[in-house]
Each structure stands twice: as structure tokens, then as C-alpha cells.
Write an enzyme that holds these catalytic residues in place. Structure first.
Site, PDB file in Angstrom:
ATOM      1  N   ASP A 261       0.868  -1.179   0.000  1.00 20.81           N
ATOM      2  CA  ASP A 261       0.000   0.000   0.000  1.00 20.81           C
ATOM      3  C   ASP A 261       0.901   1.224   0.000  1.00 20.81           C
ATOM      4  O   ASP A 261       1.481   1.586   1.025  1.00 20.81           O
ATOM      5  CB  ASP A 261      -0.911  -0.001   1.238  1.00 20.81           C
ATOM      6  CG  ASP A 261      -1.801   1.231   1.295  1.00 20.81           C
ATOM      7  OD1 ASP A 261      -1.564   2.203   0.539  1.00 20.81           O
ATOM      8  OD2 ASP A 261      -2.740   1.236   2.114  1.00 20.81           O
TER       9      ASP A 261
ATOM     10  N   HIS B 296      -5.770  12.027  13.482  1.00 21.72           N
ATOM     11  CA  HIS B 296      -6.763  11.970  12.392  1.00 21.72           C
ATOM     12  C   HIS B 296      -7.981  11.131  12.766  1.00 21.72           C
ATOM     13  O   HIS B 296      -8.993  11.139  12.069  1.00 21.72           O
ATOM     14  CB  HIS B 296      -6.131  11.374  11.131  1.00 21.72           C
ATOM     15  CG  HIS B 296      -5.018  12.195  10.566  1.00 21.72           C
ATOM     16  ND1 HIS B 296      -5.201  13.512  10.177  1.00 21.72           N
ATOM     17  CD2 HIS B 296      -3.708  11.920  10.343  1.00 21.72           C
ATOM     18  CE1 HIS B 296      -4.039  13.996   9.735  1.00 21.72           C
ATOM     19  NE2 HIS B 296      -3.120  13.058   9.836  1.00 21.72           N
TER      20      HIS B 296
ATOM     21  N   ASP C  72       2.241  18.609  13.992  1.00 23.79           N
ATOM     22  CA  ASP C  72       2.323  17.665  12.872  1.00 23.79           C
ATOM     23  C   ASP C  72       1.997  18.429  11.586  1.00 23.79           C
ATOM     24  O   ASP C  72       1.274  19.416  11.611  1.00 23.79           O
ATOM     25  CB  ASP C  72       1.290  16.554  13.098  1.00 23.79           C
ATOM     26  CG  ASP C  72       1.372  15.424  12.098  1.00 23.79           C
ATOM     27  OD1 ASP C  72       1.877  14.356  12.469  1.00 23.79           O
ATOM     28  OD2 ASP C  72       0.906  15.613  10.944  1.00 23.79           O
TER      29      ASP C  72
ATOM     30  N   HIS D 293       0.226  17.514   9.135  1.00 27.91           N
ATOM     31  CA  HIS D 293      -1.142  17.286   8.660  1.00 27.91           C
ATOM     32  C   HIS D 293      -2.144  17.925   9.616  1.00 27.91           C
ATOM     33  O   HIS D 293      -1.870  18.073  10.803  1.00 27.91           O
ATOM     34  CB  HIS D 293      -1.438  15.787   8.576  1.00 27.91           C
ATOM     35  CG  HIS D 293      -0.539  15.039   7.640  1.00 27.91           C
ATOM     36  ND1 HIS D 293       0.589  14.389   8.062  1.00 27.91           N
ATOM     37  CD2 HIS D 293      -0.606  14.863   6.290  1.00 27.91           C
ATOM     38  CE1 HIS D 293       1.186  13.816   7.020  1.00 27.91           C
ATOM     39  NE2 HIS D 293       0.486  14.103   5.924  1.00 27.91           N
TER      40      HIS D 293
END
Ligand code: X5A
Ligand code: ZN
Length: 696
Positions: free
Chosen positions: A36, A151, A188, A190
């Protein structure tokens, strides 16, 4: 004592360390079992490599080891739905095919048979850290965990995250310790959209995140990651998003955001606990972030956050995919938590235009909710480049204003080599004893509960020989010589790097400072920053550019005597509390970081216009500069002040800076005038784009 230049005041026993470290090898068992390309960067080595690095810097042995535990179901349910918990639980007995199928239900997540166990350990490790800090066993700490958390949402895994470790920790701390205000700093690269969703209506949790955004082009490409997502309902104003619209952001961009956005909010918010969603994919070399910030920036960010919540700081690992960059950054963080001096930032200090635009926009968006922004003249930069998707193609070039740009996907090895050399350059041996004082300042000697260097005062002949070179008229009076003796003895130790900082009492601080500055420059220091508090008769110097003086006094200096290297700031501290935060963050630190001194002299003279809180704040903030090299010259012998200054310089405890008071309109204007006057020369002052047209 006659035989020695100095003696150790107390045996150098290792003080009970104030920093917890949590690491459990089992969290390396969670791994990707199939191909992946999205998920294959989240590898177990992220954890083991960070830990090995900590060991090699001898940081592990300096920390208090705290075991991880499993987070309980009840704890996970503080944030997540029981459906989500059950799905996660059910994966323990699945075969690879089934695991793959469940994983495909989420955006960027993979399950391994041991993922559930690891995620529970990640939650538990985070809660252990909160408990260890909140119970007062340690002051701060770091937990190295996998899988990460920010997340993850109430009902969904996302972006390598299963349970939201930090969000659970905040809910847990609210409940168990009855906390009213928690700050989450998500550095972070993100957007922790999971954390944003969980707290968007909650005014008791202030969530700050900066993130690669590129006008919504970058994952997770959400509208709600932009600066105008400020929170909902009662939580309005308690969600802060700082989007990076270009890659290549570096140290100065990060610092500018701290000075002009996060830290003023944080001091006004006055958290009781700070939790960091500590992703290092915002560091140089990271394939996800494509940013340029070097490991030592995390020392500075950590140092700033240590000034909040009485030092109660929990750092929880999130992302970070360049193993070397990640590991070095983790080390810089832990080193700083332990109280080591902060390494100097290298490179030109100026935020790039795109960063300044984002800063301007988030300040404008938050103006209705924060007192410190009330009188700032903020305006949105909503034209051309921002918000318009049509133009983003032309705007997608990386931020090229910074000097070093060493990121590209295939340059991992190059960054590795770069970091190898870079870390050797910036890391310096830390003196075994941090602080020098003179034996003669006996009155304050008893405040030192930690080892300090006691230095002997310099004798008169020595001083005369030294000073007559540059200030011959000063050495005629005996009184003057006496006032210099303690300062010179202490300064000597600082200059020779035998100690990190020193405190000297001097009955004539202005003269002592003038001599200290000249002597330091003669010794070879290229940039000396001097912050003088109180009435000072300026003794002119000719060491052009090698000295920068910021003079804080009550009255406006007659005539405009300001120049690039002599700045007078008239500031009378508010009687109600501490309003000096706004001057420190909005002016003094940006100027100081732009200058990048290699020595800082802080002098407290007569008729000071700042109280103990303001002066303490000044010392604590400036400790991030010049490798934490500070000479304190104290004319005021007030015991409380001496104690606070000593506490800050020897480290170990964060003092109180007094109650936050927002700046008056007059004071905001004063800073604005100075900012306008100096932002071309000291570029870290920039926090808005002048006319909004000159964009590239
Ligand atoms: C924790 C973290 C990143 C997910 C990226 C997915 N997640 N493209 O850094
Ligand atoms: Zn990340």
C-alpha cells in the site's frame, strides 16, 4: 576559597529528573502486511529508531521511565463510539484478507492482528503521561506511541490513526483532574481534523494546528482545515488553523506563527495543561510534509510551550516519516524538556510571504474572540491568491524565499547526510554547572538549591587593566571598579563557556553593562543582545552591528534616538497584572530572533517600569536565544526578583508570570509603530502583508 578560582557550591548530585519518557517496544508490532503505497511510510522503525537515538544521546537515562499500560474501554469511549471500538476489537482474530477488507473502509489505515493491542497501549501510554505530570511526579514528558491519533474520529480510523490518543487524554484530564482549560498544540504537518471535530464546540480545549494545505490541494483536502474554521457554538474562537499554502516552510515561518498567532492566544487562554500532538513530518526531509524546518526548531517550540501551564507539558508522538529527521527532532524535544540549553537557529530569519499571508488571515479570523487582537488592525487577504482555486496552479511553487531548500522525495539520503553534519554543528557540550554567581552576593546565596559556580570577584588591578582599554574615564573611581568586579568575574565564566549563564549584582548597572558589552565583543562575540530594564544613561559604543540594545523604560526617550541597534520601548507594566506578554511576543522576541545573538545580557537597573512578572517573562523567553547564554546584571537586589531570576536561569521550574492582562489600545499602537519602523530590518516582526498585491 583562596586557592580556587571557583568552587562547587554543592555536590553535583543528579537532581530528580523532571521529565518522563514512555516507550513500549510492543508498539512496534503494528505493521503493514500488504502493499500500500499510501501507508507504507508508517513503519515500526519510526519508534525504535527514535528510541535508539535517545539512547545514543544519553537522554533515556536522564528521564523518569514510566511504563505504558492499556487504555481501558471506558477511556476509549470518552471520545469514540462503541461501534468504532467493536470494529477495532474484532480485527484481532482476522486473517490478512479480512484485515485488508476492513482497512479499505477507511482513508489511509491498515490493520494488523496486533493493531488493536498497540492502539490501546498508545492510549494508555498517553494517559500514563498525563497522570505522571498531573500528579506532580514530573514536570513534563514524552510518549513515543504507535499508531498515532490526531486523524482518528469518533467513529472512524483515518490517516494511520485508530484511536485519538491526545483527544482521549484531554477528555481524561478534564474529568480526572477537573481541568477547565487544556491547550492542544498540533505541530504535525497534517491537519488533525479528528481532534478538531472532537473539540470544535468545546471552549475548554483550545486546539491549534498548522498544516500543509496548498489551498485545499493537500490531504485530507478539507474546507474545514482553512483559517476560517474557528470552532462552533460555545467553542467559537477555540479552534485555530494555520494553513501552509506552500511547501518549503522553514524555521522562521514556524517561529513567526508562534510569535504572532499561537503564543499570544496561549498566554491569554492560560491553560492548566498543554498537550502536544507532536508530529515531526513538519521537519526537514519528510516525504509527506516537504518542509524545511531543522530539528532544533523543535527545541525552540518546546521551550516556548514550557512557559505555559506552569511547565505541565505532555508531548505525544504523531507523524514523522524521515527516520533520521524524526529521530533527531525527537531528541531535540526531549533534551529541551530536560532543561538543556536551546541550540541556536541557523539561517536567515524572515518568514516567507505565503506564511505571512496565512498569519494575517488567521489573526483576522480570530479577532472577534481574543482580547489581545482587539486593537490590532487586522484585515483579511482574500484577494487573488487565497481562496481562489483557479489561481492555485500559478501559486503552487514552493516557498523559495529561504536559503536552504533540501527537500525532494528522492533526496532522503542527502538530507540524512546533511543532518549528520548539521547536528554536529549545532550541538555543543553542555557545561556541567549551568549558572555562575559571585560568592560575595551572599544575601542571595541561600536561594540556590542546585549546584552553581561560585566565582571570586576580579581584583582591582585586573579590572583596571581590562577596562582602561576602552573606557579609561570610568576606572578612576574606586566605587566604579567595585561595581564591575562581580560582573566581570561572572561574565568571564560565561564567555569561556564554563557555565551557561550567570548572575551578577552591580550597584551601577549601566556602567557594568557598557563594560560587559565591550568586553564580550573584544572577546570575539559577534552579536550581543542587551535588554536593559530601568533608567539607563546610555554609554555610547562604537561596536557597530555587534551590539543590539533594547531599552525598556517608563518614559519615552527625548527625541527619536531609535536606530536599528538601539531601540527604546517605553512600557509601564499594568498594575492589575502582566500585560508585557504582548510586547515580548509582538516585538522583543521577533527582534531578538531576527538578530540571532550569541550572547544575551539582561540588566535590571533603577526605576524599572516592569514588575517581577514582566522581568521573569523576559528572562524565560530570552533563554531560547544565544544557546541560552545569558548574563544577568542586577542593580535591584530585591530578594523576590533575585529568586525568580535565579530559578529561571538554573532551570527546573517555570515561575509564575502573573495574571494575563490584555494590552491597552495605546500599548498595541506603540508596538505597531515600532513594528512598522523596524520590520524591514528585523523581519521576524512581519505579520501582515502591506498592500496585499505584491504576491508571487
Ligand atoms: C499521523 C499522520 C498522515 C496520513 C497521511 C495520509 N498521518 N496520506 O501523519
Ligand atoms: Zn502527519
Amino acid at each position: 576559597m583562596n586557592f580556587f578560582d571557583y568552587v562547587l557550591f554543592a555536590p553535583c548530585v543528579a537532581m530528580a529528573s523532571g521529565t518522563a519518557l514512555i516507550y513500549d517496544e510492543e508498539m512496534t508490532t503494528h505493521k503493514l502486511l500488504w502493499d500500500d503505497p499510501v501507508c507504507d511510510i508508517e513503519v515500526p522503525e519510526r519508534l525504535s529508531s527514535s528510541y535508539e537515538h535517545l539512547k545514543s544521546y544519553h537522554l533515556v537515562e536522564r528521564c523518569v521511565r514510566v511504563p505504558a499500560r492499556e487504555g481501558s474501554e471506558e477511556e476509549i469511549l470518552l471520545v469514540h463510539s462503541s461501534e468504532h471500538l467493536e470494529v477495532a476489537k474484532s480485527t484481532q482474530t482476522m486473517n490478512e484478507e479480512e484485515l485488508k477488507r476492513v482497512s479499505a473502509n477507511y482513508d489511509a489505515f491498515f490493520f494488523h492482528p496486533n493493531t488493536y493491542r498497540c492502539a490501546r497501549l498508545a492510549v494508555g501510554a498517553t494517559l500514563q503521561l498525563v497522570d505522571t505530570v498531573m500528579s506532580g511526579k514530573v514536570c513534563n514528558g514524552m510518549a513515543l506511541v504507535r499508531p498515532p491519533g490526531h486523524h482518528s474520529q469518533r467513529n472512524a480510523a483515518n490517516g494511520f490513526c485508530l484511536f485519538n490518543n491526545v483527544a482521549i487524554a484531554a477528555e481524561y484530564a478534564k474529568l480526572k483532574y477537573n481541568l477547565q482549560r487544556i491547550l492542544i498544540v498540533d505541530w504535525d504537518v497534517h491537519h488533525g481534523q479528528g481532534t478538531q471535530y472532537i473539540f470544535e464546540e468545546d471552549p475548554s480545549v483550545l486546539y491549534f494546528s498548522w498544516h500543509r494545505y496548498e489551498h485545499q490541494e493537500f490531504w485530507p483536502s478539507l474546507k474545514e482545515s482553512d483559517y476560517d474554521a474557528v470552532g462552533l457554538g460555545k467553542g467559537k474562537g477555540f479552534n485555530i488553523n494555520l494553513p501552509w499554502n506552500k511547501v518549503g516552510m522553514g524555521n522562521s515561518d514556524y517561529l513567526a506563527v508562534f510569535f504572532h498567532v499561537l503564543l499570544p492566544m496561549a498566554f491569554e487562554f492560560d491553560p492548566e495543561l498543554v498537550i502536544v500532538s507532536s508530529g515531526y513530518d513538519s521537519g526537514i526531509g519528510d516525504p509527506e510534509g516537504q518542509m524545511n524546518a531543522t530539528p532544533e526548531i523543535f527545541a525552540h517550540l518546546t521551550h516556548f510551550l514550557m512557559q505555559l501551564a506552569n511547565g505541565k507539558l505532555c508531548v505525544i508522538l504523531e507523524g514523522g516519516y524521515h527516520l533520521k529527521s524524526l529521530s533527531e527532532s525527537v531528541c531535540m524535544t526531549v533534551k529541551t524538556l530536560l532543561g538543556d540549553p536551546v541550540p541556536q537557529i541557523t539561517g536567515e530569519m524572515a518568514p516567507c510571504l505565503s506564511a505571512v499571508e496565512s498569519i494575517q488571515n488567521v489573526r483576522a479570523a480570530h479577532k472577534p474572540y481574543w482580547k489581545w487582537l482587539m486593537y490590532e488592525d487586522t484585515s483579511f487577504l482574500q484577494n487573488l491568491s487565497t481562496k481562489s482555486h483557479l489561481l492555485k496552479k500559478a501559486d503552487s511553487n514552493p516557498c523559495t524565499e529561504h536559503e536552504s531548500k533540501i527537500t525532494k522525495d528522492d533526496e532522503t539520503v542527502k538530507v540524512e547526510k546533511y543532518l549528520e553534519l548539521h547536528m554536529k554543528n549545532i550541538l555543543f557540550p553542555v557545561p556541567p554547572i549551568k549558572t555562575a554567581v559571585t560568592a560575595e552576593s551572599e544575601g542571595s546565596a541561600h536561594v540556590f538549591s542546585v549546584p552553581v559556580h561560585l566565582v571570586k570577584q576580579m581584583d582591582k588591578t585586573e579590572i583596571k587593566a581590562l577596562v582602561s582599554g576602552f573606557y579609561p574615564h570610568l576606572v578612576k573611581e574606586d566605587k566604579t571598579l567595585v561595581s564591575l568586579s562581580s560582573m566581570l568575574a561572572v561574565l568571564d565564566k560565561v564567555l569561556k563557556k564554563e557555565v551557561c549563564n550567570g548572575i551578577a549584582e552591580s550597584p551601577e548597572s549601566a556602567i557594568a553593562v557598557a563594560v560587559a558589552l565591550r568586553h564580550s565583543v573584544c572577546f570575539g562575540f559577534q552579536r550581543v543582545l542587551c535588554v536593559f530594564v530601568g533608567d539607563m544613561q546610555i554609554i555610547p559604543n562604537t561596536e557597530d552591528g555587534k551590539i543590539l540594545i533594547i531599552h525598556i523604560c517608563e518614559k519615552e526617550q527625548a527625541g527619536n534616538t531609535n536606530s536599528k541597534n538601539y531601540i527604546s520601548l517605553s512600557w509601564k507594566e499594568d498594575a492589575e497584572g502582566n500585560d508585557f506578554f504582548s510586547a515580548v511576543l509582538g516585538f522583543i522576541l521577533p527582534v531578538a530572533y531576527s538578530y540571532q545573538p550569541n550572547l544575551t545580557v539582561i540588566a535590571v537597573g533603577p526605576n524599572r517600569s516592569l514588575g517581577i512578572s514582566g522581568i521573569s517573562l523576559l528572562f524565560a523567553s530570552l533563554q531560547g536565544l544565544a544557546e541560552s547564554r545569558i548574563l544577568a546584571v542586577m542593580e535591584d537586589t530585591e530578594i523576590n526578583l533575585m529568586q525568580n531570576v535565579t530559578k529561571i536561569l538554573v532551570g527546573g521550574s517555570t515561575p509564575h508570570f502573573g495574571a494575563y492582562v490584555p494590552p491597552t489600545q495605546e500599548k498595541v499602537n506603540k508596538i505597531k509603530v515600532l513594528r512598522d519602523q523596524f520590520q524591514q530590518e528585523w523581519k521576524m516582526l512581519q505579520c501582515s502583508v502591506k498592500d496585499g498585491i505584491s504576491m508571487n
